[in-house]
Motif scaffolding. Structure first.
Motif, PDB file in Angstrom:
ATOM      1  N   MET A   1       0.265   8.183   4.579  1.00 28.29           N
ATOM      2  CA  MET A   1       0.601   9.253   3.378  1.00 28.29           C
ATOM      3  C   MET A   1       1.393   8.539   2.089  1.00 28.29           C
ATOM      4  N   VAL A   2       2.648   7.934   2.605  1.00 29.32           N
ATOM      5  CA  VAL A   2       3.421   7.555   1.603  1.00 29.32           C
ATOM      6  C   VAL A   2       2.817   6.547   0.683  1.00 29.32           C
ATOM      7  N   LEU A   3       1.822   5.581   1.172  1.00 22.46           N
ATOM      8  CA  LEU A   3       1.232   4.524   0.349  1.00 22.46           C
ATOM      9  C   LEU A   3      -0.001   5.202  -0.396  1.00 22.46           C
ATOM     10  N   GLY A   4      -0.502   6.341  -0.191  1.00 22.77           N
ATOM     11  CA  GLY A   4      -1.292   7.132  -0.668  1.00 22.77           C
ATOM     12  C   GLY A   4      -2.945   6.588  -0.325  1.00 22.77           C
ATOM     13  N   SER A   5      -4.043   7.102  -1.209  1.00 27.47           N
ATOM     14  CA  SER A   5      -5.303   6.888  -0.788  1.00 27.47           C
ATOM     15  C   SER A   5      -5.812   5.199  -1.184  1.00 27.47           C
ATOM     16  N   PRO A   6      -4.998   4.497  -2.300  1.00 31.58           N
ATOM     17  CA  PRO A   6      -5.324   3.112  -2.287  1.00 31.58           C
ATOM     18  C   PRO A   6      -5.002   2.457  -1.162  1.00 31.58           C
ATOM     19  N   ALA A   7      -4.234   2.795  -0.172  1.00 31.80           N
ATOM     20  CA  ALA A   7      -3.838   2.142   1.108  1.00 31.80           C
ATOM     21  C   ALA A   7      -4.984   2.281   2.130  1.00 31.80           C
ATOM     22  N   ASP A   8      -5.873   3.192   1.787  1.00 28.39           N
ATOM     23  CA  ASP A   8      -6.824   3.794   2.824  1.00 28.39           C
ATOM     24  C   ASP A   8      -7.795   2.478   3.608  1.00 28.39           C
ATOM     25  N   ALA A   9      -8.025   1.604   2.428  1.00 24.30           N
ATOM     26  CA  ALA A   9      -8.873   0.582   3.154  1.00 24.30           C
ATOM     27  C   ALA A   9      -8.222  -0.383   4.128  1.00 24.30           C
ATOM     28  N   SER A  10      -6.910  -0.925   3.871  1.00 21.18           N
ATOM     29  CA  SER A  10      -6.272  -1.462   4.513  1.00 21.18           C
ATOM     30  C   SER A  10      -5.326  -1.022   5.852  1.00 21.18           C
ATOM     31  N   CYS A  11      -5.307   0.205   5.680  1.00 24.24           N
ATOM     32  CA  CYS A  11      -4.235   0.696   6.832  1.00 24.24           C
ATOM     33  C   CYS A  11      -4.987   1.948   7.604  1.00 24.24           C
ATOM     34  N   GLY A  12      -6.070   2.352   6.994  1.00 25.91           N
ATOM     35  CA  GLY A  12      -7.033   3.302   7.678  1.00 25.91           C
ATOM     36  C   GLY A  12      -6.605   4.743   7.110  1.00 25.91           C
ATOM     37  N   THR A  13      -7.318   5.726   7.502  1.00 20.22           N
ATOM     38  CA  THR A  13      -6.907   7.219   7.212  1.00 20.22           C
ATOM     39  C   THR A  13      -6.640   8.020   8.190  1.00 20.22           C
ATOM     40  N   VAL A  14      -5.860   9.204   7.734  1.00 16.63           N
ATOM     41  CA  VAL A  14      -5.310   9.940   8.966  1.00 16.63           C
ATOM     42  C   VAL A  14      -6.405  11.270   8.790  1.00 16.63           C
ATOM     43  N   GLY A  15      -6.354  11.920  10.022  1.00 18.95           N
ATOM     44  CA  GLY A  15      -7.041  13.173   9.972  1.00 18.95           C
ATOM     45  C   GLY A  15      -6.219  14.389  10.320  1.00 18.95           C
ATOM     46  N   GLY A  16      -7.161  15.653  10.427  1.00 20.76           N
ATOM     47  CA  GLY A  16      -6.569  16.755  10.769  1.00 20.76           C
ATOM     48  C   GLY A  16      -5.509  17.130   9.688  1.00 20.76           C
ATOM     49  N   ARG A  17      -4.449  17.731  10.365  1.00 18.72           N
ATOM     50  CA  ARG A  17      -3.253  18.239   9.673  1.00 18.72           C
ATOM     51  C   ARG A  17      -2.780  17.227   8.713  1.00 18.72           C
ATOM     52  N   LEU A  18      -2.476  16.068   9.050  1.00 20.34           N
ATOM     53  CA  LEU A  18      -1.988  14.916   8.170  1.00 20.34           C
ATOM     54  C   LEU A  18      -2.853  14.584   7.269  1.00 20.34           C
ATOM     55  N   GLN A  19      -4.263  14.630   7.364  1.00 17.65           N
ATOM     56  CA  GLN A  19      -4.997  14.479   6.255  1.00 17.65           C
ATOM     57  C   GLN A  19      -4.652  15.551   5.175  1.00 17.65           C
ATOM     58  N   GLU A  20      -4.739  16.801   5.388  1.00 14.23           N
ATOM     59  CA  GLU A  20      -4.519  18.070   4.398  1.00 14.23           C
ATOM     60  C   GLU A  20      -3.320  17.882   3.912  1.00 14.23           C
ATOM     61  N   MET A  21      -2.173  17.321   4.599  1.00 15.71           N
ATOM     62  CA  MET A  21      -0.968  17.250   3.974  1.00 15.71           C
ATOM     63  C   MET A  21      -1.052  15.960   2.910  1.00 15.71           C
ATOM     64  N   ASP A  22      -1.889  15.001   3.307  1.00 13.98           N
ATOM     65  CA  ASP A  22      -2.113  13.612   2.206  1.00 13.98           C
ATOM     66  C   ASP A  22      -2.733  14.301   0.986  1.00 13.98           C
ATOM     67  N   GLN A  23      -3.719  15.254   1.066  1.00 15.98           N
ATOM     68  CA  GLN A  23      -4.451  15.596   0.022  1.00 15.98           C
ATOM     69  C   GLN A  23      -3.532  16.269  -0.910  1.00 15.98           C
ATOM     70  N   ALA A  24      -2.775  17.136  -0.261  1.00 14.49           N
ATOM     71  CA  ALA A  24      -1.887  17.818  -1.120  1.00 14.49           C
ATOM     72  C   ALA A  24      -0.726  16.994  -1.894  1.00 14.49           C
ATOM     73  N   LEU A  25      -0.389  16.023  -1.172  1.00  9.97           N
ATOM     74  CA  LEU A  25       0.530  15.119  -1.972  1.00  9.97           C
ATOM     75  C   LEU A  25      -0.189  14.383  -3.064  1.00  9.97           C
ATOM     76  N   ALA A  26      -1.536  13.911  -2.696  1.00 10.60           N
ATOM     77  CA  ALA A  26      -2.450  13.004  -3.708  1.00 10.60           C
ATOM     78  C   ALA A  26      -2.662  14.076  -4.924  1.00 10.60           C
TER      79      ALA A  26
END
Length: 373
Positions: A1-26
């Motif tokens: 979440m700290v690195l944002g969506s540009p890091a999804d390709a190298s770090c993978g994505t999060v799911g569930g509640r964490l994904q929703e928190m990530d979307q709110a931050l993004a």
């Protein structure tokens, strides 16, 4: 979440509640977000932002929510959205939101004003719960100590303090103390013992200070022993003393922004003073004078010479060191007008020190507040 969506390709994505928190931050912190693309108060942006405001309250603690709301105001230019009632119903109320609402007071649509007032009322009520009792206790205690009676009648003697003051006169053979010095409780005054004038700069940079000052002014106005007046100014002076029974009315009587004529405001306050030696004048301003500086310094000197306790607060907020005119602050300090920033938590003790006629500059130094030299 700290690195944002540009890091999804190298770090993978999060799911569930964490994904929703990530979307709110993004939505707030990534430039190509939907929230960012729907800014400026366009009608179709409201549902998206309203949902986002609800999401961040769901996923983050209130202090984080308040930071994110302020960032959204600055980064996404969402001030216009506060003019819509559905927005106000979803925000986390805090001092910064109140400052924005009162700055927009003259342009808020009629259908939003009732909601805006409810938001302001909620913040004011919360701050009153936090600040009212410390203010009352500090002022009442200081008034009591400053009015100690050294020639009390028998019923007025404060025996605990009298005994402590006369312990050196203990008579062992009689098992008693000779009370050479009697200390009594202060006699109840038939009129206010102190006059306090809060003179508040309502330029935009002082917004949070205006909120806290209004609340403290309302608390002091409810104390019979203190006659409190509240004056706000920009290039004009407005006396809001008659609104002090309700700090929400005070806040909606403020017009944040505009120029600054400190000399004119202090001149008006000077005209209100009837007993200089019983008066405390608190100027709350960043001291960026748009009026006549030489006139301000002359008035300040006259006030100090007459016995008025004149204090300048460069800010009354908890946001750290403020920007201010250091040169003018130093000139006022040289005249005996201490100038420093003060936090809301410390303000009750500041007023207590002033009521006791303590050295306010020395008090500020003990609190770690940097005073102008």
């Amino acid at each position: 979440m700290v690195l944002g969506s540009p890091a999804d390709a190298s770090c993978g994505t999060v799911g569930g509640r964490l994904q929703e928190m990530d979307q709110a931050l993004a939505a707030l912190y990534e430039g190509d977000s939907q929230l960012g693309s729907r800014k400026g108060g366009r009608g179709n942006s409201s549902p998206s932002v309203s949902r986002w405001l609800g999401d961040i309250r769901k996923y983050f603690p209130s202090q984080v929510v308040q930071v994110m709301q302020r960032d959204a105001m600055e980064r996404l230019q969402l001030r216009e959205l506060l003019l819509q009632p559905e927005m106000l119903e979803n925000v986390q109320p805090d001092v910064h939101l109140v400052a924005n609402l009162i700055s927009l007071g003259s342009v808020i649509p009629q259908n939003t004003k009732a909601t805006a007032r409810l938001v302001v009322r909620k913040v004011v009520d919360e701050l009153m719960k936090k600040l009212e009792e410390p203010m009352r206790s500090a002022v009442a205690g200081a008034l009591d100590r400053s009015q100690r009676n050294r020639r009390p009648r028998h019923a007025e003697i404060d025996w605990n303090r009298t005994i402590r003051a006369n312990l050196r006169h203990w008579q062992p053979e009689y098992q008693t103390i000779v009370p050479e010095t009697l200390i009594g409780y202060g006699r109840k005054a038939r009129r206010p013992q102190r006059e306090v004038i809060l003179c508040i700069d309502q330029s935009g940079s002082m917004a949070n200070s205006v909120v806290y000052s209004s609340i403290f002014g309302a608390v002091m106005a409810s104390l019979p022993a203190v006659a409190t007046k509240l004056v706000v100014f920009d290039t004009a002076v407005v006396d809001l003393t008659d609104k002090l029974d309700d700090p929400v009315d005070v806040l909606f009587g403020v017009q944040l922004g505009g120029g600054t004529d400190i000399n004119g405001a202090v001149g008006y306050c000077q005209s209100l003073i009837s007993e200089p030696r019983n008066t405390i004048l608190v100027l709350i301003s960043d001291l960026y004078e748009g009026g006549v500086e030489s006139g301000l310094l002359r008035r300040a000197n006259e006030l100090v010479e007459s016995g008025v306790q004149f204090i300048t607060l460069l800010a009354l907020s908890d946001e750290g060191a403020p920007a201010y005119d250091a040169a003018l602050a130093a000139k006022l300090a040289a005249l005996g007008v201490p100038s420093f920033a003060c936090t809301p938590d410390a303000f009750p003790q500041l007023m207590a020190a002033a009521i006791r006629r303590d050295d306010v500059a020395a008090w500020a130094a003990t609190q770690g507040f940097k005073t102008s030299q």
